[in-house]
Design a protein around this motif. Structure first.
Motif, PDB file in Angstrom:
ATOM      1  N   VAL A 393     -48.979 124.107 100.307  1.00 34.58           N
ATOM      2  CA  VAL A 393     -48.047 125.011 100.993  1.00 34.58           C
ATOM      3  C   VAL A 393     -48.765 126.278 101.433  1.00 34.58           C
ATOM      4  N   ALA A 394     -49.608 126.828 100.552  1.00 31.19           N
ATOM      5  CA  ALA A 394     -50.351 128.036 100.900  1.00 31.19           C
ATOM      6  C   ALA A 394     -51.317 127.773 102.054  1.00 31.19           C
ATOM      7  N   VAL A 395     -51.925 126.602 102.058  1.00 34.92           N
ATOM      8  CA  VAL A 395     -52.830 126.258 103.157  1.00 34.92           C
ATOM      9  C   VAL A 395     -52.058 126.197 104.478  1.00 34.92           C
ATOM     10  N   GLY A 396     -50.864 125.594 104.454  1.00 41.91           N
ATOM     11  CA  GLY A 396     -50.048 125.539 105.660  1.00 41.91           C
ATOM     12  C   GLY A 396     -49.722 126.926 106.186  1.00 41.91           C
ATOM     13  N   THR A 397     -49.377 127.834 105.277  1.00 46.58           N
ATOM     14  CA  THR A 397     -49.085 129.216 105.683  1.00 46.58           C
ATOM     15  C   THR A 397     -50.320 129.882 106.274  1.00 46.58           C
ATOM     16  N   ALA A 398     -51.471 129.662 105.646  1.00 38.25           N
ATOM     17  CA  ALA A 398     -52.714 130.268 106.135  1.00 38.25           C
ATOM     18  C   ALA A 398     -53.078 129.739 107.520  1.00 38.25           C
ATOM     19  N   LEU A 399     -52.863 128.449 107.748  1.00 38.64           N
ATOM     20  CA  LEU A 399     -53.174 127.875 109.060  1.00 38.64           C
ATOM     21  C   LEU A 399     -52.279 128.471 110.143  1.00 38.64           C
ATOM     22  N   LEU A 400     -50.984 128.599 109.850  1.00 38.90           N
ATOM     23  CA  LEU A 400     -50.064 129.165 110.835  1.00 38.90           C
ATOM     24  C   LEU A 400     -50.424 130.602 111.167  1.00 38.90           C
ATOM     25  N   SER A 401     -50.894 131.342 110.170  1.00 36.18           N
ATOM     26  CA  SER A 401     -51.250 132.742 110.406  1.00 36.18           C
ATOM     27  C   SER A 401     -52.558 132.896 111.172  1.00 36.18           C
ATOM     28  N   SER A 402     -53.329 131.800 111.294  1.00 39.59           N
ATOM     29  CA  SER A 402     -54.648 131.880 111.921  1.00 39.59           C
ATOM     30  C   SER A 402     -54.657 131.408 113.369  1.00 39.59           C
ATOM     31  N   VAL A 403     -53.521 130.885 113.850  1.00 36.55           N
ATOM     32  CA  VAL A 403     -53.474 130.344 115.209  1.00 36.55           C
ATOM     33  C   VAL A 403     -52.370 131.025 115.996  1.00 36.55           C
ATOM     34  N   ARG A 404     -52.280 130.679 117.285  1.00 34.65           N
ATOM     35  CA  ARG A 404     -51.239 131.228 118.144  1.00 34.65           C
ATOM     36  C   ARG A 404     -49.937 130.458 117.948  1.00 34.65           C
ATOM     37  N   ARG A 405     -48.832 131.057 118.373  1.00 33.88           N
ATOM     38  CA  ARG A 405     -47.527 130.423 118.198  1.00 33.88           C
ATOM     39  C   ARG A 405     -47.430 129.091 118.951  1.00 33.88           C
ATOM     40  N   LYS A 406     -48.104 128.989 120.082  1.00 33.22           N
ATOM     41  CA  LYS A 406     -47.988 127.765 120.885  1.00 33.22           C
ATOM     42  C   LYS A 406     -48.901 126.645 120.406  1.00 33.22           C
ATOM     43  N   ASP A 407     -49.787 126.922 119.453  1.00 34.60           N
ATOM     44  CA  ASP A 407     -50.679 125.890 118.942  1.00 34.60           C
ATOM     45  C   ASP A 407     -49.932 124.981 117.963  1.00 34.60           C
ATOM     46  N   THR A 408     -50.364 123.740 117.876  1.00 33.39           N
ATOM     47  CA  THR A 408     -49.739 122.768 116.977  1.00 33.39           C
ATOM     48  C   THR A 408     -50.534 122.691 115.688  1.00 33.39           C
ATOM     49  N   VAL A 409     -49.845 122.885 114.561  1.00 32.41           N
ATOM     50  CA  VAL A 409     -50.469 122.783 113.241  1.00 32.41           C
ATOM     51  C   VAL A 409     -49.756 121.668 112.491  1.00 32.41           C
ATOM     52  N   GLY A 410     -50.493 120.705 111.985  1.00 32.61           N
ATOM     53  CA  GLY A 410     -49.873 119.564 111.322  1.00 32.61           C
ATOM     54  C   GLY A 410     -50.634 119.144 110.084  1.00 32.61           C
ATOM     55  N   ARG A 411     -49.926 118.457 109.220  1.00 41.47           N
ATOM     56  CA  ARG A 411     -50.542 117.855 108.026  1.00 41.47           C
ATOM     57  C   ARG A 411     -50.566 116.355 108.235  1.00 41.47           C
ATOM     58  N   LEU A 412     -51.759 115.778 108.200  1.00 36.22           N
ATOM     59  CA  LEU A 412     -51.919 114.354 108.453  1.00 36.22           C
ATOM     60  C   LEU A 412     -51.660 113.518 107.219  1.00 36.22           C
ATOM     61  N   GLY A 413     -51.713 114.161 106.054  1.00 37.33           N
ATOM     62  CA  GLY A 413     -51.518 113.443 104.805  1.00 37.33           C
ATOM     63  C   GLY A 413     -52.511 113.914 103.762  1.00 37.33           C
ATOM     64  N   GLY A 414     -52.127 113.863 102.481  1.00 37.00           N
ATOM     65  CA  GLY A 414     -53.022 114.311 101.425  1.00 37.00           C
ATOM     66  C   GLY A 414     -53.413 115.763 101.624  1.00 37.00           C
ATOM     67  N   ASP A 415     -54.704 116.032 101.613  1.00 34.22           N
ATOM     68  CA  ASP A 415     -55.200 117.404 101.816  1.00 34.22           C
ATOM     69  C   ASP A 415     -55.883 117.540 103.175  1.00 34.22           C
ATOM     70  N   GLU A 416     -55.421 116.779 104.143  1.00 28.89           N
ATOM     71  CA  GLU A 416     -56.019 116.793 105.477  1.00 28.89           C
ATOM     72  C   GLU A 416     -55.021 117.369 106.484  1.00 28.89           C
TER      73      GLU A 416
END
Length: 751
Positions: A393-416
């Motif tokens: 969950v923390a990684v997901g938050t960190a990824l969203l904070s590191s990119v632009r709003r229009k960029d797509t951030v996804g979890r493919l599964g596991g820790d990827e």
């Protein structure tokens, strides 16, 4: 093939010319019409004339699409029927021009009306023939309910504007009344067909043209209803405002046919999806129906229907609102990772398919980042899955904070995780994003009274060609990510073709076949008297762009892909041929994969026979790890090699897992200490004592001990004092090319 491409370009050229001419013609007409130029008769004549070239154009384009063999057979079959519908429009508009401006016939129904009516069943058949996706029973029922909802709402509108007044009208003959009723009923049928096509899931190659066809039918429906309404009340004359909708519908038919042809270029993209926003169509139809009901109720007075209508509208609105939220929740659940709230693999794949289907634009880069957490599994095992979930969950938050709003951030599964970056100004922008992600992930995660931290390895891949699809981009990012891991983790790497294992494997095999591999030789000396006891063959890759590559740059790749067998055969054959001129044995490394081959003894014997080198002049160095697990087959192969007179040496001794009692039972004569045990032997007491113990252990089981990586005289002196038998390294002789070694041997012989 070239002729086919030229033919395709020619077809696209004339098709584009027809489409552009239709747009220009309609645009010029609309300007003329809006300006109010011309007398009423002139306006009627010009309006009727404009229909004919537009009809000719969209009919020709429809036939072109139906004949295009790059389209699926089912799509072409549907477009043949649609072409027949287009032809009905062409005949109808031509007859209208003749009747109204040549014959001056002002009758209803006119000949053209029969052809306009014929357009309905033919077009209905063509629309229903457009191929859709296979659906479950539940999906078919839902589709039927949605289509009937739209149809019921359209029926209410038609009844209020046309059908009701028509049935209430007196004095019309039966033919006139039937034809007048048939036109709005036919439009209602087309509304049902269009709703079916738009609401069902279909292939991307059909989706775009189908949406344009739907818009064209919508324009025709508006025009037809208006035409009948005006005909019932005042009588219709060409050049009136409904013509604007008919003309726009004609242009949309042109665009649909042209788009279907051009979408054949994307026939391999089989993503199933609905037309954007189609799910809202039934709800919009209900809103229109209730709006009409409110208008009627207002005209009739507040009592007795006013309050009941308002209450019904309110209740239905609340039900619709609940359904809308449920629909939105279902759609989000289908494309969202439940733990992190990021896009799931399905949505990432859909976005990648959309990105890779677009043309590449200059000065706009698209990048895919693949993020894999380092050392995540030990934390998950040590602290439990709750701690692992907290990190994700923390990684997901960190990824969203590191990119632009229009960029797509996804979890493919596991820790990827994956990030899709679009419209980047340059490559540096993507690399800067990758570095921001790495920096953001360095912050520890608080879990209870523990501070947990993980690093990540990031692979970056850029879309540089239209030949790479979404899966290809992910694969490239994956290759780059594993390159980052091999380089030490906690960093990012950018994909390059030479990083790709499949491409590098092919290059390595070509290098073996075309003579780009070379052997260097490094002698081994007895520490007691300085006598040369063996010469080890060391392989190099003479790469055309990267220069001379050392084994650590390609041996792991060769082992992973199986090319190590082909490479090992080449090294053995070349070394045996060169060793005919050496004063001592030649030593060749044998990989674990080669050692596991059942025909190893036969292959080595064949090389010795072909080159003429006696087995007593060959030493094979076996990695310590390759001797485990030991079995009767491995021991038999080693015994077979020993029977050929070949000397067997255990390489990398001291860092593997082979036990001394295992080595004692093996037909080996020497062990070679790993270089890490030699480097600090003269400076580090622990390394010195460990090396001395291994030398003593080797002697205890009757083996000769060889030290590699001897770089300084101090090391040689220390090794000599502890009883080491032989040594190899820069302090004695560096690895040399065959010609250099030959010259050195000749010079030594003279002295």
């Amino acid at each position: 093939m070239g002729a086919a491409r030229a033919e395709g370009r020619g077809a696209r050229d004339w098709g584009s010319a027809v489409t552009n001419a239709s747009i220009v013609l309609l645009g010029a007409y609309l300007v003329w019409y809006a300006a109010g130029w011309g007398a009423p008769w002139t306006r009627t004549l010009i309006t009727d004339l404009v229909y004919v070239p537009l009809s000719l154009g969209f009919t020709a384009l429809a036939v072109r699409a139906a004949c295009y063999r790059r389209l699926d057979r089912a799509v072409r079959r549907a477009w043949w029927v649609i072409s027949a519908g287009y032809a009905c429009q062409l005949v109808a508009h031509t007859l209208w021009l003749v009747e109204e401006t040549v014959l001056y016939r002002d009758v209803y129904p006119a000949w053209a009306d029969y052809w306009f009516l014929a357009f309905v069943p033919v077009m209905f058949a063509g629309l229903m023939l457009l191929p859709g996706a296979n659906r479950r029973q539940r999906d078919r029922v839902r589709l039927a309910v949605d289509v009937l909802t739209v149809g019921a709402s359209a029926f209410m509108v038609f009844w209020y504007l046309v059908l009701g007044p028509l049935f209430a009208r007196q004095g019309s003959d039966l033919t006139t009344k039937v034809l007048t009723v048939a036109l709005p009923v036919g439009d209602l049928v087309l509304v049902l067909a269009v709703s079916t096509v738009v609401l069902r899931r279909t292939t991307r190659a059909v989706q775009g043209p189908a949406s344009v066809l739907a818009a064209a039918i919508g324009a025709f429906v508006v025009a037809d209803v208006s035409y009948v309404y005006i005909q019932l009340h005042n009588g219709f004359t060409g050049g009136a405002w409904p013509d604007m909708f008919w003309l726009v519908g004609c242009l949309l038919l042109t665009l649909a046919a042209d788009r279907q042809y051009r979408w054949a270029e994307h026939r391999e993209i089989r993503v199933e999806r609905r037309v954007a926003g189609a799910a809202w169509l039934p709800y919009g139809a209900i809103v229109i129906a209730y709006g009409l009901l409110g208008v009627v109720a207002g005209a009739e007075g507040a009592y007795p229907f006013g309050g009941m209508v308002v209450g019904s509208i309110a209740l239905t609105g609340l039900v619709l609102l609940r359904q809308v939220y449920a629909l939105k929740a279902n759609e989000e659940a289908a494309v969202t990772d439940p733990l992190t709230g990021l896009a799931n693999r399905a949505l990432v794949n859909e976005r990648l398919a959309a990105v890779t289907s677009q043309p590449i634009r200059a000065h706009k880069r698209t990048a895919v980042l693949l993020i894999d957490l380092d050392r995540f599994k030990p934390i998950n095992d040590a602290y439990g899955h709750e701690a692992g979930d907290a990190i994700l969950v923390a990684v997901g938050t960190a990824l969203l904070s590191s990119v632009r709003r229009k960029d797509t951030v996804g979890r493919l599964g596991g820790d990827e995780f994956a990030v899709i970056l679009e419209d980047l100004p340059d490559q540096a922008a993507a690399e800067a994003t990758a570095q921001r992600i790495l920096d953001a992930l360095k912050l520890p995660v608080v879990f209870g009274d523990q501070l947990l931290s993980v690093d990540a390895s990031v692979g970056v891949a850029f879309r540089n060609t239209t030949k790479v699809d979404g899966d290809g981009l992910l694969h490239q990012a994956d290759v780059a990510m594993y390159t980052a891991k091999r380089a030490g983790r906690g960093r990012y790497a950018v994909y390059a073709p030479e990083l790709d294992g499949s491409a590098r494997d092919a290059g390595l095999r070509r290098a073996i076949e075309t003579g780009r591999m070379v052997l260097h030789y490094q002698p081994e000396y007895a520490l007691a008297d300085g006598r040369m006891t063996a010469i080890e063959a060391l392989v190099r890759w003479d790469h055309p762009t990267h220069g001379l590559l050392m084994p650590e740059d390609f041996i792991d790749l060769a082992d992973e892909t199986g090319a190590i067998t082909q490479l090992g055969d080449w090294v053995l054959r070349t070394a045996c041929r060169d060793a005919l001129h050496f004063p001592c044995r030649v030593a060749v490394n044998v990989s674990a994969r080669q050692l596991a081959q059942p025909n190893l003894v036969t292959s080595v014997a064949r090389v010795l026979n072909e080159t003429g080198l006696p087995g007593s002049r060959l030493t094979l160095e076996l990695a310590e790890a390759a001797l485990l697990p030991t079995d009767q087959h491995l021991r038999a192969r080693l015994e077979g090699l020993r029977a050929l007179g070949i000397t067997l040496v255990v390489d990398d001794f001291g860092v593997g897992h082979a036990a001394l009692n295992v080595l004692r039972r093996m037909p080996v004569s020497s062990v070679k200490l790993h270089g890490s045990l030699t480097v600090g032997v003269h400076t580090d007491p622990v390394t010195h004592d460990l090396a001395a113990a291994l030398v003593a252990a080797g002697h205890a089981i009757g083996l000769t001990v060889v030290a590699e990586a001897a770089e300084h005289e101090e090391q040689l002196s220390t090794l000599r004092k502890m009883g080491c038998d032989r040594a190899q390294g820069f302090a004695l002789c560096p690895p040399l090319a065959h010609d250099q070694l030959t010259e050195r041997l000749a010079a030594t012989a003279k002295t």
